[in-house]
Design a protein around this motif. Structure first.
Motif, PDB file in Angstrom:
ATOM      1  N   GLU A 102      34.892  36.276  48.325  1.00 32.39           N
ATOM      2  CA  GLU A 102      34.821  35.480  49.555  1.00 32.39           C
ATOM      3  C   GLU A 102      35.880  35.918  50.564  1.00 32.39           C
ATOM      4  O   GLU A 102      35.620  35.967  51.776  1.00 32.39           O
ATOM      5  CB  GLU A 102      35.004  33.996  49.223  1.00 32.39           C
ATOM      6  CG  GLU A 102      34.978  33.054  50.412  1.00 32.39           C
ATOM      7  CD  GLU A 102      33.593  32.863  51.010  1.00 32.39           C
ATOM      8  OE1 GLU A 102      33.514  32.486  52.207  1.00 32.39           O
ATOM      9  OE2 GLU A 102      32.593  33.090  50.309  1.00 32.39           O
ATOM     10  N   HIS A 103      37.061  36.289  50.064  1.00 33.76           N
ATOM     11  CA  HIS A 103      38.162  36.618  50.962  1.00 33.76           C
ATOM     12  C   HIS A 103      38.407  38.118  51.089  1.00 33.76           C
ATOM     13  O   HIS A 103      39.407  38.543  51.666  1.00 33.76           O
ATOM     14  CB  HIS A 103      39.422  35.891  50.509  1.00 33.76           C
ATOM     15  CG  HIS A 103      39.312  34.401  50.655  1.00 33.76           C
ATOM     16  ND1 HIS A 103      39.489  33.759  51.864  1.00 33.76           N
ATOM     17  CD2 HIS A 103      38.993  33.435  49.767  1.00 33.76           C
ATOM     18  CE1 HIS A 103      39.312  32.467  51.710  1.00 33.76           C
ATOM     19  NE2 HIS A 103      39.015  32.239  50.449  1.00 33.76           N
ATOM     20  N   GLY A 104      37.488  38.906  50.575  1.00 36.81           N
ATOM     21  CA  GLY A 104      37.570  40.347  50.775  1.00 36.81           C
ATOM     22  C   GLY A 104      38.778  41.006  50.138  1.00 36.81           C
ATOM     23  O   GLY A 104      39.345  41.950  50.697  1.00 36.81           O
ATOM     24  N   ILE A 105      39.187  40.514  48.979  1.00 35.52           N
ATOM     25  CA  ILE A 105      40.326  41.091  48.272  1.00 35.52           C
ATOM     26  C   ILE A 105      39.807  42.140  47.291  1.00 35.52           C
ATOM     27  O   ILE A 105      39.013  41.814  46.401  1.00 35.52           O
ATOM     28  CB  ILE A 105      41.110  39.999  47.520  1.00 35.52           C
ATOM     29  CG1 ILE A 105      41.651  38.956  48.510  1.00 35.52           C
ATOM     30  CG2 ILE A 105      42.258  40.615  46.717  1.00 35.52           C
ATOM     31  CD1 ILE A 105      42.268  37.738  47.849  1.00 35.52           C
ATOM     32  N   PRO A 106      40.222  43.376  47.430  1.00 39.37           N
ATOM     33  CA  PRO A 106      39.724  44.424  46.525  1.00 39.37           C
ATOM     34  C   PRO A 106      40.139  44.156  45.075  1.00 39.37           C
ATOM     35  O   PRO A 106      41.277  43.764  44.807  1.00 39.37           O
ATOM     36  CB  PRO A 106      40.396  45.702  47.045  1.00 39.37           C
ATOM     37  CG  PRO A 106      40.810  45.374  48.452  1.00 39.37           C
ATOM     38  CD  PRO A 106      41.134  43.912  48.446  1.00 39.37           C
ATOM     39  N   PHE A 107      39.216  44.350  44.161  1.00 38.60           N
ATOM     40  CA  PHE A 107      39.520  44.152  42.741  1.00 38.60           C
ATOM     41  C   PHE A 107      38.539  44.947  41.900  1.00 38.60           C
ATOM     42  O   PHE A 107      37.470  45.342  42.357  1.00 38.60           O
ATOM     43  CB  PHE A 107      39.453  42.665  42.363  1.00 38.60           C
ATOM     44  CG  PHE A 107      38.058  42.083  42.339  1.00 38.60           C
ATOM     45  CD1 PHE A 107      37.391  41.863  41.136  1.00 38.60           C
ATOM     46  CD2 PHE A 107      37.408  41.749  43.520  1.00 38.60           C
ATOM     47  CE1 PHE A 107      36.119  41.326  41.112  1.00 38.60           C
ATOM     48  CE2 PHE A 107      36.120  41.203  43.505  1.00 38.60           C
ATOM     49  CZ  PHE A 107      35.485  40.990  42.298  1.00 38.60           C
ATOM     50  N   GLU A 108      38.937  45.152  40.668  1.00 39.14           N
ATOM     51  CA  GLU A 108      38.087  45.836  39.700  1.00 39.14           C
ATOM     52  C   GLU A 108      37.783  44.864  38.564  1.00 39.14           C
ATOM     53  O   GLU A 108      38.672  44.137  38.113  1.00 39.14           O
ATOM     54  CB  GLU A 108      38.803  47.071  39.153  1.00 39.14           C
ATOM     55  CG  GLU A 108      38.009  47.852  38.120  1.00 39.14           C
ATOM     56  CD  GLU A 108      38.770  49.049  37.578  1.00 39.14           C
ATOM     57  OE1 GLU A 108      38.309  49.631  36.576  1.00 39.14           O
ATOM     58  OE2 GLU A 108      39.841  49.378  38.144  1.00 39.14           O
ATOM     59  N   LEU A 129      46.916  34.557  44.182  1.00 43.95           N
ATOM     60  CA  LEU A 129      46.198  35.283  45.233  1.00 43.95           C
ATOM     61  C   LEU A 129      46.506  34.703  46.613  1.00 43.95           C
ATOM     62  O   LEU A 129      46.682  35.443  47.585  1.00 43.95           O
ATOM     63  CB  LEU A 129      44.690  35.236  44.966  1.00 43.95           C
ATOM     64  CG  LEU A 129      44.209  35.960  43.697  1.00 43.95           C
ATOM     65  CD1 LEU A 129      42.727  35.674  43.463  1.00 43.95           C
ATOM     66  CD2 LEU A 129      44.453  37.459  43.800  1.00 43.95           C
ATOM     67  N   ALA A 130      46.579  33.374  46.685  1.00 42.60           N
ATOM     68  CA  ALA A 130      46.883  32.731  47.966  1.00 42.60           C
ATOM     69  C   ALA A 130      48.279  33.102  48.456  1.00 42.60           C
ATOM     70  O   ALA A 130      48.500  33.314  49.658  1.00 42.60           O
ATOM     71  CB  ALA A 130      46.751  31.216  47.823  1.00 42.60           C
ATOM     72  N   ALA A 131      49.229  33.207  47.522  1.00 43.20           N
ATOM     73  CA  ALA A 131      50.603  33.558  47.899  1.00 43.20           C
ATOM     74  C   ALA A 131      50.735  35.045  48.209  1.00 43.20           C
ATOM     75  O   ALA A 131      51.471  35.432  49.127  1.00 43.20           O
ATOM     76  CB  ALA A 131      51.558  33.172  46.774  1.00 43.20           C
ATOM     77  N   PRO A 143      48.616  35.959  52.047  1.00 43.99           N
ATOM     78  CA  PRO A 143      48.636  34.794  52.947  1.00 43.99           C
ATOM     79  C   PRO A 143      47.717  34.946  54.150  1.00 43.99           C
ATOM     80  O   PRO A 143      47.245  33.945  54.703  1.00 43.99           O
ATOM     81  CB  PRO A 143      50.113  34.708  53.372  1.00 43.99           C
ATOM     82  CG  PRO A 143      50.667  36.082  53.140  1.00 43.99           C
ATOM     83  CD  PRO A 143      49.933  36.608  51.949  1.00 43.99           C
ATOM     84  N   ASP A 144      47.442  36.190  54.540  1.00 42.03           N
ATOM     85  CA  ASP A 144      46.552  36.413  55.681  1.00 42.03           C
ATOM     86  C   ASP A 144      45.116  36.047  55.375  1.00 42.03           C
ATOM     87  O   ASP A 144      44.311  35.879  56.304  1.00 42.03           O
ATOM     88  CB  ASP A 144      46.612  37.886  56.103  1.00 42.03           C
ATOM     89  CG  ASP A 144      46.232  38.836  54.994  1.00 42.03           C
ATOM     90  OD1 ASP A 144      46.795  38.706  53.878  1.00 42.03           O
ATOM     91  OD2 ASP A 144      45.365  39.705  55.204  1.00 42.03           O
TER      92      ASP A 144
END
Length: 215
Positions: free
Chosen positions: A22-28, A69-71, A74-75
């Protein structure tokens, strides 16, 4: 890169995965099953999933992962910028994860996995869920989201766990405790499922289910 370890049949794995997508954070994604093997316990002290692998080490428990992840990002504004609203989002997640899902989880052995749950457990869970669902109704707005008109991080928990509560109670007691209490989780899930991240989570879960069925 962050590695999310677990498997798509775990609702708590899917909660974290929903947040990441949802927040576009890259992960594997790393396919890992719960285990009491020492090699697993080195990463997740209770042998549970999900856990996160980062450059700093491993982190378990889905809500701790979301808070991290939120910390760290933060953007991405995973929680509301307003302190009160952010606290209310956390409150809602606590109700869904702990008071509803973890209570109903006592039924899953029989509801979903072919085992047996004692009558004493069923009686205890029935009383607890009646009390907890009444409290949940006092908080949830369903407007159409849990906190009202705006989708929030609380909905990543609601989306993956409310259906399990409804289906488990339907299986064990012959009635869906949520629907009986006026919590229309089916319409709620339908509203969330228009989001691409939700669709991805659901598609991957269904694919995992299909792959796990005997040929």
């Amino acid at each position: 890169m962050i590695k999310l370890c677990g498997f798509p049949l775990s609702n708590y794995y899917n909660k974290v995965k929903f947040v990441l997508i949802e927040h576009g954070i890259p992960f594997e994604e790393m396919s890992v099953l719960p285990s009491q093997e020492e090699t697993m316990l080195e990463h997740s002290p209770l042998g549970k999933v999900p856990y996160l692998q980062t450059e700093h080490g491993d982190l378990c428990e889905s809500q701790c992962i979301v808070e991290y992840l939120a910390a760290r990002f933060p953007d991405k504004a995973i929680f509301s910028a307003d302190p009160w609203e952010a606290a209310k989002e956390r409150e809602m997640i606590m109700f869904v994860d702990v008071h509803l899902e973890l209570t109903a989880r006592n039924l899953y052995k029989e509801a979903f996995f072919g085992g047996t749950v004692s009558d004493a457990t069923k009686g205890r869970v029935e009383k607890l869920l009646a009390h907890h669902i009444a409290g949940f109704k006092r908080l949830a707005k369903f407007g159409p989201y849990l906190r009202g008109e705006r989708f929030s991080v609380a909905d990543t928990a609601g989306y993956v766990s409310l259906p399990l509560v409804g289906m488990a109670t339907q299986s064990i007691y012959g009635r869906d405790f949520l629907l009986d209490a006026g919590v229309d989780w089916k319409s709620y899930v339908k509203a969330i499922n228009v989001r691409p991240a939700a669709q991805r989570v659901t598609e991957d879960r269904k694919a995992c289910m299909a792959a796990s069925r005997p040929a």
